[in-house]
Design a protein around this motif. Structure first.
Motif, mmCIF file in Angstrom:
data_model
loop_
_atom_site.group_PDB
_atom_site.id
_atom_site.type_symbol
_atom_site.label_atom_id
_atom_site.label_comp_id
_atom_site.label_asym_id
_atom_site.label_seq_id
_atom_site.Cartn_x
_atom_site.Cartn_y
_atom_site.Cartn_z
ATOM 1 N N SER A 120 0.774 -0.987 -0.197
ATOM 2 C CA SER A 120 0.068 -0.043 -0.001
ATOM 3 C C SER A 120 0.980 1.007 0.013
ATOM 4 O O SER A 120 1.738 1.234 0.243
ATOM 5 N N GLY A 121 0.202 2.437 -0.226
ATOM 6 C CA GLY A 121 0.926 3.625 -0.117
ATOM 7 C C GLY A 121 1.670 4.001 -1.693
ATOM 8 O O GLY A 121 1.267 3.564 -2.522
ATOM 9 N N VAL A 122 2.200 5.096 -1.348
ATOM 10 C CA VAL A 122 2.815 5.616 -2.683
ATOM 11 C C VAL A 122 3.725 4.626 -3.444
ATOM 12 O O VAL A 122 3.677 4.656 -4.813
ATOM 13 N N PHE A 123 4.353 3.761 -2.771
ATOM 14 C CA PHE A 123 5.529 2.581 -3.449
ATOM 15 C C PHE A 123 4.755 1.368 -3.340
ATOM 16 O O PHE A 123 5.269 0.246 -3.361
ATOM 17 N N SER A 124 3.389 1.349 -3.613
ATOM 18 C CA SER A 124 2.804 -0.060 -3.639
ATOM 19 C C SER A 124 3.083 -0.756 -4.753
ATOM 20 O O SER A 124 3.420 -0.208 -5.923
ATOM 21 N N ASN A 125 3.453 -2.075 -4.387
ATOM 22 C CA ASN A 125 3.681 -3.112 -5.591
ATOM 23 C C ASN A 125 5.163 -3.130 -5.997
ATOM 24 O O ASN A 125 5.721 -3.682 -6.862
ATOM 25 N N GLN A 126 6.064 -2.258 -4.993
ATOM 26 C CA GLN A 126 7.413 -2.207 -5.277
ATOM 27 C C GLN A 126 8.119 -3.193 -4.319
ATOM 28 O O GLN A 126 7.806 -3.565 -3.142
ATOM 29 N N ASP A 127 9.353 -3.870 -4.893
ATOM 30 C CA ASP A 127 9.982 -4.721 -4.196
ATOM 31 C C ASP A 127 11.019 -3.900 -3.105
ATOM 32 O O ASP A 127 11.326 -2.947 -3.750
ATOM 33 N N ALA A 128 11.088 -4.655 -2.053
ATOM 34 C CA ALA A 128 12.094 -3.714 -1.085
ATOM 35 C C ALA A 128 12.807 -4.824 -0.432
ATOM 36 O O ALA A 128 12.539 -5.854 -0.313
ATOM 37 N N ILE A 129 14.092 -4.381 0.111
ATOM 38 C CA ILE A 129 14.986 -5.202 0.886
ATOM 39 C C ILE A 129 15.070 -4.431 2.299
ATOM 40 O O ILE A 129 15.361 -3.145 2.324
ATOM 41 N N VAL A 130 14.886 -5.281 3.476
ATOM 42 C CA VAL A 130 14.911 -4.597 4.731
ATOM 43 C C VAL A 130 16.272 -4.343 5.144
ATOM 44 O O VAL A 130 16.988 -5.285 5.065
ATOM 45 N N GLN A 131 16.564 -3.292 5.260
ATOM 46 C CA GLN A 131 18.097 -2.899 5.531
ATOM 47 C C GLN A 131 18.250 -2.614 7.328
ATOM 48 O O GLN A 131 19.110 -2.744 7.844
ATOM 49 N N GLU A 132 17.257 -1.925 7.893
ATOM 50 C CA GLU A 132 17.182 -1.891 9.293
ATOM 51 C C GLU A 132 15.870 -2.006 9.819
ATOM 52 O O GLU A 132 14.923 -1.531 9.479
ATOM 53 N N VAL A 133 15.727 -2.508 11.159
ATOM 54 C CA VAL A 133 14.806 -2.723 12.048
ATOM 55 C C VAL A 133 14.898 -1.962 13.299
ATOM 56 O O VAL A 133 15.954 -2.450 14.007
ATOM 57 N N SER A 134 14.195 -1.120 13.596
ATOM 58 C CA SER A 134 14.357 -0.595 15.041
ATOM 59 C C SER A 134 12.928 -0.513 15.499
ATOM 60 O O SER A 134 12.098 -0.956 15.091
ATOM 61 N N LYS A 135 12.841 -0.232 17.044
ATOM 62 C CA LYS A 135 11.472 0.144 17.703
ATOM 63 C C LYS A 135 10.706 1.106 17.007
ATOM 64 O O LYS A 135 9.538 1.205 17.288
ATOM 65 N N THR A 136 11.028 2.023 16.163
ATOM 66 C CA THR A 136 10.398 3.234 15.835
ATOM 67 C C THR A 136 10.199 3.126 14.432
ATOM 68 O O THR A 136 9.305 4.160 13.805
ATOM 69 N N HIS A 137 10.931 2.291 13.598
ATOM 70 C CA HIS A 137 10.924 2.642 11.923
ATOM 71 C C HIS A 137 11.836 1.298 11.273
ATOM 72 O O HIS A 137 12.340 0.455 11.978
ATOM 73 N N TYR A 138 11.482 1.104 10.218
ATOM 74 C CA TYR A 138 11.991 0.315 9.286
ATOM 75 C C TYR A 138 12.963 1.215 8.040
ATOM 76 O O TYR A 138 12.332 2.235 7.981
ATOM 77 N N ILE A 139 13.842 0.759 7.673
ATOM 78 C CA ILE A 139 14.466 1.308 6.538
ATOM 79 C C ILE A 139 14.638 0.242 5.353
ATOM 80 O O ILE A 139 15.191 -0.823 5.607
ATOM 81 N N LEU A 140 14.092 0.753 4.286
ATOM 82 C CA LEU A 140 13.804 -0.452 3.160
ATOM 83 C C LEU A 140 14.539 0.262 1.909
ATOM 84 O O LEU A 140 14.649 1.452 1.766
ATOM 85 N N VAL A 141 15.352 -0.632 1.228
ATOM 86 C CA VAL A 141 16.117 -0.267 0.048
ATOM 87 C C VAL A 141 15.059 -0.733 -1.204
ATOM 88 O O VAL A 141 14.680 -1.600 -1.310
ATOM 89 N N LEU A 142 14.574 0.361 -1.989
ATOM 90 C CA LEU A 142 13.856 0.113 -3.225
ATOM 91 C C LEU A 142 14.922 0.391 -4.257
ATOM 92 O O LEU A 142 15.247 1.234 -5.052
ATOM 93 N N GLU A 143 15.408 -0.959 -4.799
ATOM 94 C CA GLU A 143 16.429 -1.277 -5.753
ATOM 95 C C GLU A 143 15.972 -0.556 -7.166
ATOM 96 O O GLU A 143 16.609 0.291 -7.844
ATOM 97 N N SER A 144 14.775 -0.920 -7.562
ATOM 98 C CA SER A 144 14.315 -0.495 -8.937
ATOM 99 C C SER A 144 14.188 0.973 -8.841
ATOM 100 O O SER A 144 14.457 1.506 -10.183
ATOM 101 N N LEU A 145 13.961 1.812 -7.725
ATOM 102 C CA LEU A 145 13.744 3.213 -7.785
ATOM 103 C C LEU A 145 15.121 3.752 -7.508
ATOM 104 O O LEU A 145 15.155 4.895 -7.488
ATOM 105 N N GLY A 146 15.933 3.142 -6.953
ATOM 106 C CA GLY A 146 17.396 3.748 -6.420
ATOM 107 C C GLY A 146 17.276 4.592 -5.422
ATOM 108 O O GLY A 146 17.740 5.584 -5.228
ATOM 109 N N CYS A 147 16.397 4.110 -4.524
ATOM 110 C CA CYS A 147 16.128 5.009 -3.289
ATOM 111 C C CYS A 147 16.005 4.174 -1.983
ATOM 112 O O CYS A 147 15.788 2.886 -1.996
#
Length: 154
Positions: A120-147
């Protein structure tokens, strides 16, 4: 009426669910059987499928009534609004827990390195790799968009 997710104190899921039912609020706390092992024995016990979560079904204007119950902490929010769970999703959980062919169920958070598809959201249907997991956030790498995407949660 919508299903909402109530966050409870740790290990209070069953108590909160019982008390909510007693005051007339429809709620659902999915439970599974786990085998716990102590030094001297093994025992089957009923534990919540989702730690610290109880689903409640009520009108939007009645949402504050859940806080009459000790152990109910807050609602789970998604994108700044209370998270709503669809009736179909609740039914899927109920049916899957009744399935005799299912021997074990576990709900695990994302781990670093997991490959996921955003649903869901703006990046719906995008593949991502979980780079970081914390108590407050996730950081995801969207390789196809380079962000890199940082998702905060409450």
């Amino acid at each position: 009426m919508n299903w909402y997710v109530v966050y409870t104190k740790p290990k209070w899921e069953k108590k909160v669910s019982e008390k909510l039912n007693q005051i007339g609020i429809e709620c659902y706390c999915p439970l599974i059987i786990q085998i716990k092992q102590w030094s001297d024995r093994k025992k089957k016990i009923e534990v919540p499928l989702f730690n610290s979560y109880v689903f409640v079904q009520l009108q939007d204007g009645d949402r504050n009534s859940v806080f009459q119950v000790a152990g109910a902490v807050r609602y789970l929010f998604w994108l700044g609004k209370p998270a709503i769970v669809k009736d179909e999703e609740i039914e899927i959980i109920k049916k899957s827990l009744q399935d005799v062919n299912v021997s074990e169920i576990a709900v695990n958070p994302f781990q670093v390195g997991d490959r996921i598809k955003l649903e869901s959201g703006v990046f719906s249907n995008q593949d991502a790799i979980v780079q970081e997991v914390s108590k407050t956030h996730y950081i995801l790498v969207l390789e196809s968009l380079g962000c890199v995407l940082k998702i905060k949660y409450k």
